[in-house]
Write a protein that holds these residues in place. Structure first.
Motif, short mmCIF file in Angstrom:
data_model
loop_
_atom_site.label_atom_id
_atom_site.label_comp_id
_atom_site.label_asym_id
_atom_site.label_seq_id
_atom_site.Cartn_x
_atom_site.Cartn_y
_atom_site.Cartn_z
N GLY A 157 0.80 -1.24 0.00
CA GLY A 157 0.02 -0.03 -0.14
C GLY A 157 0.75 1.30 -0.02
N TYR A 158 0.04 2.32 0.04
CA TYR A 158 0.91 3.56 0.03
C TYR A 158 -0.08 4.67 0.65
CZ TYR A 158 -1.80 5.09 -4.10
OH TYR A 158 -2.59 5.20 -5.14
N VAL A 159 0.58 5.65 1.23
CA VAL A 159 -0.39 6.96 1.99
C VAL A 159 0.29 7.97 1.10
CG1 VAL A 159 -0.65 7.92 4.07
CG2 VAL A 159 -0.13 5.66 4.06
N ILE A 160 -0.84 8.73 0.82
CA ILE A 160 -0.35 10.00 0.05
C ILE A 160 -0.92 11.17 0.80
CG2 ILE A 160 -2.33 9.82 -1.51
CD1 ILE A 160 -0.82 11.50 -3.58
N TYR A 161 0.23 12.06 0.98
CA TYR A 161 -0.21 13.37 1.86
C TYR A 161 -0.39 14.28 0.92
CZ TYR A 161 2.19 9.89 4.89
OH TYR A 161 2.42 8.74 5.73
N GLY A 162 -1.53 14.45 0.38
CA GLY A 162 -1.86 15.40 -0.71
C GLY A 162 -2.80 16.35 -0.23
N SER A 163 -3.87 16.93 -1.04
CA SER A 163 -4.55 17.96 -0.65
C SER A 163 -5.53 17.35 0.37
CB SER A 163 -5.45 18.61 -1.62
OG SER A 163 -5.99 17.35 -2.64
N SER A 164 -5.67 15.92 0.46
CA SER A 164 -6.21 15.22 1.59
C SER A 164 -5.19 13.92 1.81
CB SER A 164 -7.67 14.71 1.52
OG SER A 164 -7.65 13.72 0.00
N THR A 165 -5.41 13.37 2.78
CA THR A 165 -4.42 12.20 3.16
C THR A 165 -5.23 10.88 2.87
OG1 THR A 165 -3.16 13.23 4.90
CG2 THR A 165 -3.19 10.92 4.83
N ASP A 245 2.67 10.84 -8.80
CA ASP A 245 2.23 10.65 -9.99
C ASP A 245 1.45 9.23 -10.38
OD1 ASP A 245 3.57 12.46 -11.41
OD2 ASP A 245 5.63 12.13 -10.71
N PHE A 246 1.82 8.13 -9.45
CA PHE A 246 1.24 7.08 -9.67
C PHE A 246 -0.20 7.29 -9.18
CE2 PHE A 246 -0.21 2.96 -7.76
CZ PHE A 246 -0.13 2.16 -8.81
N HIS A 247 -0.48 7.75 -8.01
CA HIS A 247 -1.94 7.81 -7.79
C HIS A 247 -2.76 8.52 -8.85
CE1 HIS A 247 -5.13 8.11 -4.63
NE2 HIS A 247 -5.25 9.37 -5.03
N LEU A 278 4.05 -0.93 -5.59
CA LEU A 278 3.27 -0.09 -6.57
C LEU A 278 2.92 -1.19 -7.66
CD1 LEU A 278 4.56 3.31 -6.32
CD2 LEU A 278 2.78 2.39 -5.11
N ALA A 279 3.71 -1.97 -8.19
CA ALA A 279 3.33 -3.11 -9.11
C ALA A 279 2.37 -3.91 -8.79
CB ALA A 279 4.59 -3.85 -9.42
#
Ligand code: AHM
Ligand code: MG
Length: 328
Positions: A157-165, A245-247, A278-279
């Motif tokens: 998995g991944y966590v993206i800390y973006g405009s929302s998490t 980029d992946f998200h 990610l794969a």
């Protein structure tokens, strides 16, 4: 409203023999993600921006937040009795479970803060994780436990800390995304069963390396950009933060590429911490990932920090990449 804890437990119930260890790991990772999100959110206020004044094993400058995120994951994960060892992009060797804690049947590999060179300019960063089953016979894990091909992962998995998490993960039963509700402090299911579009709209690649690419890579990129007339031009979008980029490409369709180049013959990205997890997610969402000649998940790793070229995203685009690069 489905919280991540409820979702994890419901998925566990679909496996009657499950011990609950994997669920426990995922729940602890969600807690670590919230703690890191907190630090990232206030990065401009707390004194956590900038370099920690040291380099990591990859020879890259460690940001203070890299170090904080690394410590946060280790502390959240070392005492649950579910892991036999861990490996981090920021640590040269395997991270043992301290003797005072019991061990368990899984290995956790992670990149605590991917894209952290972007952190000072407020660009999204992420945490990436991969979970493998323990193979060695003793209680404490060995390198053999970490050096398994990506197809053996039981979760990623991944966590993206973006405009929302957001936390996005798979246990091999599809890919599910959860958005952190900042008021509740809970990850709530917002993107059940994510499917990546078959054909991509976006191309994510650092074109500054074009002069160092082999001719087949240049040909592939020209094709993606519509310059050969074989397809409509893809839009080029490169944040320089792989999770971001992946998200985008996972949700909207696209191809992310970090090719080998004359200066870095294995590319830049790490097989164990970035490419394998990610794969696995990408394939579970209906996409694909290759190093140009092999499926990423079939690569037998020989070193913890090994790098690999990668082409990952929408299935049709990855197939074209494989065809053009292996013919080359
Ligand atoms: P990091 O793990 O040190 O942050 O490096 C990985 C990052 C990826 O997030 C991103 O895709 C890549 O490095 C960008 O590299 P470049 O600047 O060479 O394009
Ligand atoms: Mg990284």
């Amino acid at each position: 409203m489905v919280t991540i804890d409820r979702f994890i437990i419901e998925q566990e119930h679909e496996h009657p023999g499950a011990s609950g260890a994997l669920s426990g790991i995922l729940t602890d990772l969600a807690l670590a993600a919230k703690m890191i999100a907190n630090k990232v959110r206030s990065a401009g206020l707390a004194d956590v921006l900038g370099s920690a004044g040291q380099e990591n094993v990859q020879g890259e400058v460690q940001q203070k937040l890299d170090v904080l995120a690394n410590e946060t994951v280790i502390k959240a994960m070392d005492h649950g009795g579910r892991l036999c060892c861990m490996g981090s992009e920021e640590e040269e060797d395997l991270i043992p479970i301290p003797d005072r804690f019991s061990t368990g049947p899984y290995v956790l590999l992670f990149d605590p803060l991917d894209g952290s060179s972007n952190i000072d300019v407020n660009v999204p960063v992420g945490t990436i994780f991969s979970i493998l089953p323990k193979r060695s016979s003793g209680p404490r894990g060995t390198l053999e436990d970490a050096l398994q091909p990506g197809r053996d992962q039981v979760a990623a998995g991944y966590v993206i800390y973006g405009s929302s998490t957001m936390l996005v993960y798979t246990t091999g039963q599809g890919v599910h995304g959860f958005t952190l509700d900042p008021l509740l402090g809970e990850f709530l299911l917002s993107h059940p069963d994510i499917r990546i579009p078959e054909h991509g709209k976006f191309l994510s690649v650092n074109a500054a390396y074009e002069q160092h690419w082999a001719e087949p890579v240049r040909g592939l990129m020209r094709r993606c950009r519509g310059l050969t007339g074989e397809r409509e031009a893809m839009n080029v979008r490169y944040v320089g933060s792989m999770v971001a980029d992946f998200h985008r490409n996972l949700l909207a369709g696209g191809l992310f590429a970090y090719p080998a180049n004359a200066k870095s013959p294995s590319g830049k990205l790490r097989l164990m911490y970035e490419c394998n997890p990610l794969a696995f997610i990408c394939e579970q969402a209906g996409g694909a990932a290759t190093d140009g000649s092999r499926r990423i998940l079939d690569i037998q790793p020989t070193a913890l920090h090994q790098r690999t070229p990668i082409y990952i995203g929408s299935r049709a685009d990855v197939e074209v990449a494989s065809r053009m690069l292996s013919a080359g």
